[in-house]
Design a protein around this motif. Sequence first.
Motif, PDB file in Angstrom:
ATOM      1  N   PRO A 620      39.161  35.363  27.757  1.00  0.00           N
ATOM      2  CA  PRO A 620      38.904  34.365  28.803  1.00  0.00           C
ATOM      3  C   PRO A 620      39.082  34.954  30.200  1.00  0.00           C
ATOM      4  O   PRO A 620      39.996  35.750  30.449  1.00  0.00           O
ATOM      5  CB  PRO A 620      39.939  33.266  28.515  1.00  0.00           C
ATOM      6  N   LEU A 621      38.212  34.560  31.095  1.00  0.00           N
ATOM      7  CA  LEU A 621      38.295  35.064  32.459  1.00  0.00           C
ATOM      8  C   LEU A 621      39.574  34.594  33.147  1.00  0.00           C
ATOM      9  O   LEU A 621      40.141  35.314  33.976  1.00  0.00           O
ATOM     10  CB  LEU A 621      37.066  34.599  33.250  1.00  0.00           C
ATOM     11  N   LYS A 622      40.065  33.401  32.809  1.00  0.00           N
ATOM     12  CA  LYS A 622      41.291  32.883  33.422  1.00  0.00           C
ATOM     13  C   LYS A 622      42.539  33.586  32.916  1.00  0.00           C
ATOM     14  O   LYS A 622      43.591  33.519  33.555  1.00  0.00           O
ATOM     15  CB  LYS A 622      41.414  31.380  33.158  1.00  0.00           C
ATOM     16  N   ALA A 623      42.442  34.238  31.755  1.00  0.00           N
ATOM     17  CA  ALA A 623      43.618  34.899  31.186  1.00  0.00           C
ATOM     18  C   ALA A 623      44.006  36.149  31.953  1.00  0.00           C
ATOM     19  O   ALA A 623      45.035  36.753  31.672  1.00  0.00           O
ATOM     20  CB  ALA A 623      43.362  35.253  29.720  1.00  0.00           C
ATOM     21  N   ARG A 624      43.187  36.559  32.916  1.00  0.00           N
ATOM     22  CA  ARG A 624      43.467  37.774  33.684  1.00  0.00           C
ATOM     23  C   ARG A 624      44.081  37.465  35.047  1.00  0.00           C
ATOM     24  O   ARG A 624      44.156  38.336  35.907  1.00  0.00           O
ATOM     25  CB  ARG A 624      42.182  38.574  33.887  1.00  0.00           C
ATOM     26  N   SER A 625      44.481  36.227  35.231  1.00  0.00           N
ATOM     27  CA  SER A 625      44.995  35.850  36.559  1.00  0.00           C
ATOM     28  C   SER A 625      46.294  36.560  36.906  1.00  0.00           C
ATOM     29  O   SER A 625      46.608  36.764  38.073  1.00  0.00           O
ATOM     30  CB  SER A 625      45.195  34.330  36.616  1.00  0.00           C
ATOM     31  N   GLY A 626      47.087  36.960  35.885  1.00  0.00           N
ATOM     32  CA  GLY A 626      48.351  37.617  36.162  1.00  0.00           C
ATOM     33  C   GLY A 626      48.259  39.121  36.265  1.00  0.00           C
ATOM     34  O   GLY A 626      49.285  39.786  36.472  1.00  0.00           O
ATOM     35  N   MET A 627      47.069  39.701  36.144  1.00  0.00           N
ATOM     36  CA  MET A 627      46.911  41.157  36.182  1.00  0.00           C
ATOM     37  C   MET A 627      46.759  41.648  37.608  1.00  0.00           C
ATOM     38  O   MET A 627      46.475  40.882  38.537  1.00  0.00           O
ATOM     39  CB  MET A 627      45.679  41.573  35.375  1.00  0.00           C
ATOM     40  N   ASN A 628      46.930  42.959  37.758  1.00  0.00           N
ATOM     41  CA  ASN A 628      46.641  43.591  39.039  1.00  0.00           C
ATOM     42  C   ASN A 628      45.139  43.597  39.281  1.00  0.00           C
ATOM     43  O   ASN A 628      44.329  43.369  38.374  1.00  0.00           O
ATOM     44  CB  ASN A 628      47.191  45.015  39.064  1.00  0.00           C
ATOM     45  N   PHE A 629      44.758  43.920  40.501  1.00  0.00           N
ATOM     46  CA  PHE A 629      43.352  43.789  40.876  1.00  0.00           C
ATOM     47  C   PHE A 629      42.456  44.771  40.110  1.00  0.00           C
ATOM     48  O   PHE A 629      41.405  44.383  39.596  1.00  0.00           O
ATOM     49  CB  PHE A 629      43.206  44.024  42.386  1.00  0.00           C
ATOM     50  N   ALA A 637      34.320  43.136  34.831  1.00  0.00           N
ATOM     51  CA  ALA A 637      32.998  43.762  34.869  1.00  0.00           C
ATOM     52  C   ALA A 637      32.516  44.147  33.473  1.00  0.00           C
ATOM     53  O   ALA A 637      31.335  43.964  33.137  1.00  0.00           O
ATOM     54  CB  ALA A 637      33.042  44.996  35.774  1.00  0.00           C
ATOM     55  N   SER A 638      33.424  44.665  32.645  1.00  0.00           N
ATOM     56  CA  SER A 638      33.025  45.068  31.293  1.00  0.00           C
ATOM     57  C   SER A 638      32.622  43.866  30.452  1.00  0.00           C
ATOM     58  O   SER A 638      31.642  43.917  29.704  1.00  0.00           O
ATOM     59  CB  SER A 638      34.165  45.832  30.623  1.00  0.00           C
ATOM     60  N   ASN A 639      33.354  42.773  30.557  1.00  0.00           N
ATOM     61  CA  ASN A 639      33.015  41.574  29.784  1.00  0.00           C
ATOM     62  C   ASN A 639      31.679  40.989  30.210  1.00  0.00           C
ATOM     63  O   ASN A 639      30.864  40.604  29.367  1.00  0.00           O
ATOM     64  CB  ASN A 639      34.118  40.523  29.924  1.00  0.00           C
ATOM     65  N   ILE A 640      31.463  40.924  31.501  1.00  0.00           N
ATOM     66  CA  ILE A 640      30.190  40.381  31.988  1.00  0.00           C
ATOM     67  C   ILE A 640      29.028  41.292  31.579  1.00  0.00           C
ATOM     68  O   ILE A 640      27.959  40.827  31.152  1.00  0.00           O
ATOM     69  CB  ILE A 640      30.238  40.195  33.516  1.00  0.00           C
ATOM     70  N   THR A 641      29.236  42.606  31.676  1.00  0.00           N
ATOM     71  CA  THR A 641      28.181  43.545  31.283  1.00  0.00           C
ATOM     72  C   THR A 641      27.838  43.418  29.808  1.00  0.00           C
ATOM     73  O   THR A 641      26.663  43.360  29.424  1.00  0.00           O
ATOM     74  CB  THR A 641      28.619  44.985  31.601  1.00  0.00           C
ATOM     75  N   LEU A 642      28.874  43.376  28.961  1.00  0.00           N
ATOM     76  CA  LEU A 642      28.632  43.238  27.520  1.00  0.00           C
ATOM     77  C   LEU A 642      27.963  41.915  27.190  1.00  0.00           C
ATOM     78  O   LEU A 642      27.092  41.853  26.304  1.00  0.00           O
ATOM     79  CB  LEU A 642      29.955  43.363  26.766  1.00  0.00           C
ATOM     80  N   ALA A 643      28.328  40.841  27.892  1.00  0.00           N
ATOM     81  CA  ALA A 643      27.705  39.543  27.641  1.00  0.00           C
ATOM     82  C   ALA A 643      26.233  39.545  28.047  1.00  0.00           C
ATOM     83  O   ALA A 643      25.383  38.969  27.357  1.00  0.00           O
ATOM     84  CB  ALA A 643      28.467  38.445  28.382  1.00  0.00           C
TER      85      ALA A 643
END
Length: 717
Positions: A620-629, A637-643
């Motif tokens: 999920p895109l929201k699951a990355r809210s706690g990560m560094n930039f 970018a990888s998820n969007i590219t693969l999709a």
Amino acid sequence: MESSVKQETQPKPRLIVRLGVFLASHHILFSVICCSAGIIVLLLLPSLAKNTYLSENALIPGSATPLFSTEDAIEANRFMKGIEAADGDSIGGIDMAKFIAQQIEELGAEVCYHKFLPHSKHFHPLKFFTTMSNDMAIEPNGTDTNFGINTVGIIRAPRGDGKEAVVLVTPYNSQRVHSNELLSLALGFSVFSLLSRAAWLSKDIVWLSADSQFGEYAAVSAWLNQYHNPVFPSHSVIFDTKIHGADHIYDGNAEKAEFEAFKRAGTMAAALIFKVGETRRYGDRDSVTMYAEASNGQMPNLDLLNVVHYLAVHRQGFRVNIAAFSSLLSSAWLRVIAEFFHTLGTVLRKINPDWKLDIAVHDYVDGTANLASSIYNQAIGVPTGSHGAFRDYQVDAVSLEFTPTFNVRNENAKSLFLLRGGRLVEGVVRSVNNLLEKFHQSFFLYFLTAPSKFISVGVYMIPFALLLAPLPIVAAALADGSETMKKLAEKSIGDSKTNGSTDFLQSKGGSWKWLQAAKVLLVIQLWAVLVSLLPYYITQIPDATPIQSSVIWAMLSIVILIALYVMSGSPYSAGVEWKLLKATMITSISIGLGLMSIINFATAQLGALIMIPMCLFSRPLKARSGMNFLPRAVLLASNITLAVVGFPPAALLIMKGLSKGSWTVDIGEFWVWMEFLWEWSSATYLYLFLVHLPCWLLCIHVLLHPCSQLELKMKQE
């Protein structure tokens, strides 16, 4: 004391269980290793190709002295002049068919005609489960003005019992005959004339002069359908040229009876389709191109190709080619990969001389281009020639296209070409004639990297297995992660509210959440089935362009999806965790790719290469809210590219770019492509809409999943 004794006597889990737990706890690393290894092995396939060899000793190609002589070449030239004259007076190709039949009769062979109609190209849902030749049958009234006529000659083997036959096919367009087609007919007749005098024949010879005005495949498929499934018209089919505007009818009841009587030989042992292509004005010698791919990735026995290659190269001096992706031959990045593998192979060979991976750069590039073409032609599931019609009846067949380099007016060069081509066909017939049983010794599942190099099923299964290996591990890890999330939720609520919260979680979660995820999968699968059937109704719209049909198809698909969600509820409304949704998606793609690998492995291989990385690494895109930039941006970018790459039209664009070197986008081209697949009853059409598209939509649902606050909190902690 007693508890410590019980702990000591408690049996340890089995090794396989401990291994599964270890892999599930490190599933991300395991997925990266397996996917990377699968792609690397896939790139190494040209280096792992083996030289072809004859498995069936009875074939013994080239062991006998060819009987095809210059006199047969002269006879071919004489036949060519005669058929040119018949073509000048022909109306609807009937005079040409009559001339061919007369020449066959003069040889003492049996002859008959076969009338057929063009098959329908309209979409029908049941077409994927029926033969596409059923709509080529003769109409009962026999008054159709648009039909084709095949001329069939049969030689009964003097040493045979009539139970087996070898089929030779020469296609030509009776409505507009070119010089190269006349040369093909002359070559076919000269070989047939030689075989009519051969005393060594133990199998019947069938020569089919296929009228390809509706396409080569249509003519051969219609004849094979009549050969194996007899059709008995209720009215006579009269060989009447008044249908085409002529003023004369061939008189005599004998010819009429001969036209109506469909003659057969024995069971087909093999078939050889040969034709002469356009003259090439460059090159040092004549060439032969082999086409072997049949419907849904079927291939003829490799021994048949080996016989053709050996006789063409080592006996008649032809250059043998197979289809290749021309865009890859000049690819700079492919040459870089080839140089890397060459250097790596050289180092490995110094360590162990048996590791022969140091393939030359030029050979690797050519092998990759040929391999990509072989996988692509098998994956789309459409035959590359009329030989595919024979494979539908489990008959091994191959198409040969001769490409001469001489000038058409050069009679000496033409006679030499006929001599070499005739001896090649004669040699193949001799080898098949020696067989006491059907082809069975060599491979039926293989990819070609060169005319004399192949990759067997035991080798090309390795990258597919490596790509599929992480799927059950990741599914188990996701299920375990879902249970862990539930336990953490219980702990975070506190002791004062434990009982009530536990009841709530049991009512909303537990095993019932699997049913909610399965419900989402069922709704999406139902939507995919409806989308795959929409073309049946869209084709009823008169004068619709491909672009209009594509837009209507897309709009109706979106409307149906929204309607299904309105009736069944949103996939997020039931509180389905994204991990369970992703586990369901992985299970679905595992089953789909496993089934597709049985039907058409090449399609499953390409599907795994596109879909598995997308399924494994989607979050999920929201699951990355706690990560560094930086890591968040990379994952996003990888998820969007693969999709995007996994979307069927985008996958089509990539395949088009690799095969044709064209990267232009046309909305209507997707409709044309799908129409092409369903016209040929390709199983790839079913894969795209029943496996690929549902998994892609599930992946989009995972990416857009609204993670709960608890999941985000646990992620941050």
